[in-house]
Structure formats: structure tokens, C-alpha cells
Design a protein around this motif. Structure first.
Motif, PDB file in Angstrom:
ATOM      1  N   ILE A  21     -31.655 -19.139  10.154  1.00 20.54           N
ATOM      2  CA  ILE A  21     -30.568 -18.306  10.673  1.00 20.54           C
ATOM      3  C   ILE A  21     -30.617 -18.279  12.200  1.00 20.54           C
ATOM      4  N   LEU A  22     -31.814 -18.134  12.745  1.00 16.45           N
ATOM      5  CA  LEU A  22     -31.941 -18.117  14.210  1.00 16.45           C
ATOM      6  C   LEU A  22     -31.473 -19.443  14.813  1.00 16.45           C
ATOM      7  N   LEU A  23     -31.878 -20.552  14.221  1.00 18.29           N
ATOM      8  CA  LEU A  23     -31.442 -21.854  14.731  1.00 18.29           C
ATOM      9  C   LEU A  23     -29.927 -22.006  14.622  1.00 18.29           C
ATOM     10  N   THR A  24     -29.373 -21.631  13.486  1.00 23.82           N
ATOM     11  CA  THR A  24     -27.919 -21.707  13.295  1.00 23.82           C
ATOM     12  C   THR A  24     -27.207 -20.794  14.284  1.00 23.82           C
ATOM     13  N   GLY A  25     -27.712 -19.587  14.428  1.00 24.69           N
ATOM     14  CA  GLY A  25     -27.103 -18.619  15.347  1.00 24.69           C
ATOM     15  C   GLY A  25     -27.165 -19.077  16.794  1.00 24.69           C
ATOM     16  N   ILE A  26     -28.286 -19.650  17.183  1.00 28.74           N
ATOM     17  CA  ILE A  26     -28.422 -20.145  18.557  1.00 28.74           C
ATOM     18  C   ILE A  26     -27.426 -21.272  18.808  1.00 28.74           C
ATOM     19  N   ALA A  27     -27.323 -22.200  17.874  1.00 28.96           N
ATOM     20  CA  ALA A  27     -26.377 -23.310  18.039  1.00 28.96           C
ATOM     21  C   ALA A  27     -24.946 -22.797  18.081  1.00 28.96           C
ATOM     22  N   ILE A  93     -20.759 -16.958   6.282  1.00 26.19           N
ATOM     23  CA  ILE A  93     -20.277 -15.777   7.009  1.00 26.19           C
ATOM     24  C   ILE A  93     -19.807 -16.155   8.409  1.00 26.19           C
ATOM     25  N   ILE A  94     -20.613 -16.934   9.121  1.00 29.23           N
ATOM     26  CA  ILE A  94     -20.252 -17.308  10.499  1.00 29.23           C
ATOM     27  C   ILE A  94     -18.958 -18.105  10.525  1.00 29.23           C
ATOM     28  N   PHE A  95     -18.875 -19.163   9.708  1.00 31.56           N
ATOM     29  CA  PHE A  95     -17.763 -20.106   9.821  1.00 31.56           C
ATOM     30  C   PHE A  95     -16.553 -19.796   8.943  1.00 31.56           C
ATOM     31  N   ASN A  96     -16.637 -18.752   8.122  1.00 28.77           N
ATOM     32  CA  ASN A  96     -15.495 -18.399   7.282  1.00 28.77           C
ATOM     33  C   ASN A  96     -15.021 -16.975   7.483  1.00 28.77           C
ATOM     34  N   ASP A  99     -15.845 -16.454  12.496  1.00 27.93           N
ATOM     35  CA  ASP A  99     -15.146 -17.370  13.400  1.00 27.93           C
ATOM     36  C   ASP A  99     -14.696 -18.652  12.687  1.00 27.93           C
ATOM     37  N   PRO A 100     -13.635 -18.568  11.881  1.00 25.57           N
ATOM     38  CA  PRO A 100     -13.159 -19.776  11.188  1.00 25.57           C
ATOM     39  C   PRO A 100     -12.696 -20.878  12.148  1.00 25.57           C
ATOM     40  N   ASP A 101     -12.271 -20.494  13.350  1.00 26.42           N
ATOM     41  CA  ASP A 101     -11.854 -21.502  14.330  1.00 26.42           C
ATOM     42  C   ASP A 101     -13.020 -22.387  14.752  1.00 26.42           C
ATOM     43  N   ALA A 102     -14.221 -21.835  14.757  1.00 26.04           N
ATOM     44  CA  ALA A 102     -15.406 -22.628  15.113  1.00 26.04           C
ATOM     45  C   ALA A 102     -15.638 -23.720  14.073  1.00 26.04           C
ATOM     46  N   ALA A 103     -15.347 -23.434  12.816  1.00 31.14           N
ATOM     47  CA  ALA A 103     -15.500 -24.444  11.763  1.00 31.14           C
ATOM     48  C   ALA A 103     -14.533 -25.600  11.999  1.00 31.14           C
ATOM     49  N   ILE A 104     -13.320 -25.280  12.375  1.00 31.72           N
ATOM     50  CA  ILE A 104     -12.320 -26.312  12.653  1.00 31.72           C
ATOM     51  C   ILE A 104     -12.747 -27.140  13.857  1.00 31.72           C
ATOM     52  N   GLU A 105     -13.189 -26.457  14.905  1.00 29.16           N
ATOM     53  CA  GLU A 105     -13.648 -27.158  16.113  1.00 29.16           C
ATOM     54  C   GLU A 105     -14.850 -28.052  15.801  1.00 29.16           C
ATOM     55  N   LEU A 106     -15.778 -27.552  15.024  1.00 25.28           N
ATOM     56  CA  LEU A 106     -16.970 -28.322  14.695  1.00 25.28           C
ATOM     57  C   LEU A 106     -16.616 -29.524  13.823  1.00 25.28           C
ATOM     58  N   GLN A 107     -15.690 -29.339  12.907  1.00 27.93           N
ATOM     59  CA  GLN A 107     -15.269 -30.469  12.072  1.00 27.93           C
ATOM     60  C   GLN A 107     -14.628 -31.553  12.932  1.00 27.93           C
ATOM     61  N   GLU A 108     -13.814 -31.167  13.897  1.00 30.38           N
ATOM     62  CA  GLU A 108     -13.211 -32.147  14.807  1.00 30.38           C
ATOM     63  C   GLU A 108     -14.285 -32.884  15.591  1.00 30.38           C
ATOM     64  N   LYS A 109     -15.306 -32.147  16.014  1.00 33.59           N
ATOM     65  CA  LYS A 109     -16.414 -32.758  16.744  1.00 33.59           C
ATOM     66  C   LYS A 109     -17.187 -33.740  15.856  1.00 33.59           C
ATOM     67  N   VAL A 110     -17.389 -33.370  14.595  1.00 32.07           N
ATOM     68  CA  VAL A 110     -18.101 -34.242  13.658  1.00 32.07           C
ATOM     69  C   VAL A 110     -17.319 -35.539  13.462  1.00 32.07           C
ATOM     70  N   ILE A 111     -16.017 -35.422  13.272  1.00 33.43           N
ATOM     71  CA  ILE A 111     -15.183 -36.611  13.071  1.00 33.43           C
ATOM     72  C   ILE A 111     -15.191 -37.489  14.320  1.00 33.43           C
ATOM     73  N   ALA A 112     -15.074 -36.879  15.500  1.00 35.95           N
ATOM     74  CA  ALA A 112     -15.099 -37.649  16.753  1.00 35.95           C
ATOM     75  C   ALA A 112     -16.467 -38.328  16.930  1.00 35.95           C
ATOM     76  N   PHE A 113     -17.531 -37.602  16.616  1.00 33.08           N
ATOM     77  CA  PHE A 113     -18.884 -38.142  16.733  1.00 33.08           C
ATOM     78  C   PHE A 113     -19.066 -39.336  15.801  1.00 33.08           C
TER      79      PHE A 113
END
Length: 177
Positions: A21-27, A93-96, A99-113
Motif C-alpha cells: 500500500i505504501l509503495l502504491t500510495g507513493i507512486a 479504491i484509489i483508481f475507482n 481518482d478514476p481519472d488517474a486510472a485513465i491517465e495511467l492506462q494511456e501511459k501504459v499504452i504509450a510505453f
């Protein structure tokens, strides 16, 4: 199964859950790009395996220095299942919720990566487009169902590690002959 094994494994599962949780929260709080870094994934992997091994070693100590293969695997498995489930719930809880927008942003980053990586391997554009389309078709990577599926696959993979750890750390009591 001995209560001491369950108790030790549950405790180390809680510790693992807190660490993850700490690692996920920090990221999440500092930089979503951390989720794309190999070293960060290896940190999750190392913490997970270290806590599983520690759980087996502490269970063995609680049993007087002897542990069966089954008990060693059980200690490892319970620790990882509890810790992974805690982290999965927090990630949902974090991504749904938070902050659901963070999930969308992260998915875009994953696809770009992934696209960048595939291009660096000189994969044809048509093949890359097909792969990206499949990734997009899966929907939100951080949807509860996808996170649960990922959790189950991780547990299955770590079970193989658990079998190896149990085989290495098992120690039979000497027979009284």
C-alpha cells in the motif's frame, strides 16, 4: 494446520499489505510514471518474496525449527494472498473511487510505453496497432474485475515461487528410532 503458522502468516500478510500500500500510495501521490518503471516493479516483487520467505522462516522457528513442505507452502501462500488482497483493495479504491481519472491517465501511459517499446524492437506498425487495439479493448486496466484477475494471476505465479521456497526451507523432525 497449526494455529501458529496461520497467525505468523496472517501477521506477515498484513505487513506485506502495508508495504505494498505504501509503495502504491507513493507512486500514486508522487509520479504515476513509477508504475511503468521496471525497478519499481522489481521492488514490489522483492518485497513480496522477502515477506513470504520471512513468514516461512518465522513459522519454522515457531514450530521448533521444523516445518513440513505443506506448512511452509501454506505460510508463504497465506502471506502473499493476504498482502496482495489488501493491496488490490487499496488499488481499487484509489483508481475507482478516489481518482478514476488517474486510472485513465495511467492506462494511456501504459499504452504509450508499450508502443514505444514495440517500436524500439522494430515491430511493424500494423502489428503494433493490433496490440494497442487489444489493450484498448480490454477497457480500464484498473477496473475492479481487471485488478481481481491480475491478483489471481499473481497469486498463481507466486505459488510457483512458494513451492520452491517450501522445498528449500522444509525440515523434517528426526524420527525417534
Amino acid at each position: 494446520m497449526k494455529t501458529s503458522i496461520k497467525s505468523v502468516a496472517l501477521n506477515y500478510g498484513l505487513y506485506l499489505g502495508i508495504i505494498l500500500i505504501l509503495l502504491t500510495g507513493i507512486a500514486y501521490a508522487t509520479n504515476l510514471d513509477l508504475f511503468l518503471q521496471i525497478w519499481f516493479g522489481l521492488l514490489f516483487l522483492a518485497a513480496t518474496i522477502a515477506m513470504g520467505v520471512t513468514s516461512v522462516v518465522k513459522s519454522k522457528k515457531a514450530l521448533g525449527g521444523y516445518i513440513s513442505f505443506k506448512d511452509a507452502f501454506t505460510a508463504f501462500f497465506i502471506t502473499l494472498a493476504v498482502g496482495g488482497l489488501i493491496n488490490t483493495i487499496m488499488t481499487v479504491i484509489i483508481f475507482n473511487v478516489i481518482d478514476p481519472d488517474a486510472a485513465i491517465e495511467l492506462q494511456e501511459k501504459v499504452i504509450a510505453f508499450q508502443t514505444e517499446k514495440l517500436e524500439s524492437y522494430n515491430i511493424p506498425d500494423q502489428k503494433i496497432d493490433t496490440i494497442v487495439a487489444k489493450m484498448e479493448a480490454k477497457g480500464n486496466l484498473y477496473a475492479p474485475a481487471n485488478l481481481l484477475q491480475s491478483f489471481v494471476l499473481q497469486i498463481a505465479g507466486f505459488s510457483i515461487v512458494g513451492l520452491i521456497v517450501a522445498a528449500i526451507l522444509k525440515k523434517r523432525e528426526p524420527s525417534g528410532i
